[in-house]
Design a protein around this motif. Structure first.
Motif, PDB file in Angstrom:
ATOM      1  N   ILE A   1       0.860  -1.187   0.000  1.00 20.18           N
ATOM      2  CA  ILE A   1       0.000   0.000   0.000  1.00 20.18           C
ATOM      3  C   ILE A   1       0.898   1.239   0.000  1.00 20.18           C
TER       4      ILE A   1
ATOM      5  N   VAL B   1       1.047   4.058   1.198  1.00 19.48           N
ATOM      6  CA  VAL B   1       0.793   5.030   2.260  1.00 19.48           C
ATOM      7  C   VAL B   1       1.549   4.553   3.494  1.00 19.48           C
TER       8      VAL B   1
ATOM      9  N   ARG C   1     -10.421   0.067   7.360  1.00 20.30           N
ATOM     10  CA  ARG C   1     -10.166   1.290   6.575  1.00 20.30           C
ATOM     11  C   ARG C   1     -10.565   2.546   7.334  1.00 20.30           C
TER      12      ARG C   1
ATOM     13  N   LYS D   1      -7.023   8.087   3.013  1.00 19.14           N
ATOM     14  CA  LYS D   1      -8.229   7.696   2.279  1.00 19.14           C
ATOM     15  C   LYS D   1      -8.293   8.393   0.923  1.00 19.14           C
TER      16      LYS D   1
ATOM     17  N   GLU E   1      -5.692   9.586  -0.774  1.00 21.85           N
ATOM     18  CA  GLU E   1      -4.598   9.073  -1.604  1.00 21.85           C
ATOM     19  C   GLU E   1      -4.950   7.728  -2.226  1.00 21.85           C
ATOM     20  N   LEU E   2      -5.679   6.909  -1.498  1.00 20.49           N
ATOM     21  CA  LEU E   2      -6.038   5.578  -1.990  1.00 20.49           C
ATOM     22  C   LEU E   2      -7.398   5.551  -2.704  1.00 20.49           C
TER      23      LEU E   2
END
Length: 103
Positions: free
Chosen positions: A22, A24, A89, A97, A99-100
């Motif tokens: 991920i 992040v 999440r 949140k 960014e994804l």
């Protein structure tokens, strides 16, 4: 400009640790549940992973330990891994949140 507090330095170091799957950092993902600064600047970190079977769990824990240990003034580091409560999440920062693409 004031000098960063030890907690700020720890948070800054944790923002440089990423889950390889991920894009992040673990701090923004909400994987760090608690940072305790004890006697003689002994640091206790309680954290989790996105999944109990995370194949890079050991690498992430070692990286957290090493980066916090490298902060000037830190005497020792204890990284405690927990899955209670399980990560969701909802624990992610708004920034993560976004960014994804979850917002």
């Amino acid at each position: 400009m004031s000098e960063l507090s030890l907690r700020d330095k720890i948070e800054e170091a944790l923002r440089t640790v990423h889950d390889p799957e991920i894009p992040v950092n673990i701090y923004e993902l909400g994987l760090v549940y608690e940072i305790k600064i004890g006697n003689n600047n002994r640091i206790g970190i309680t954290m989790t992973l996105t999944a109990p079977g995370c194949p890079v769990a050991g690498d992430i824990i070692r990286e957290v330990d090493q980066k916090v240990r490298d902060i000037e003034g830190v005497s020792d580091v204890d990284v405690h891994l927990t899955f209670d409560p399980p990560w969701t999440r909802d624990m992610m920062s708004e920034e993560a949140k976004l960014e994804l693409g979850f917002l």
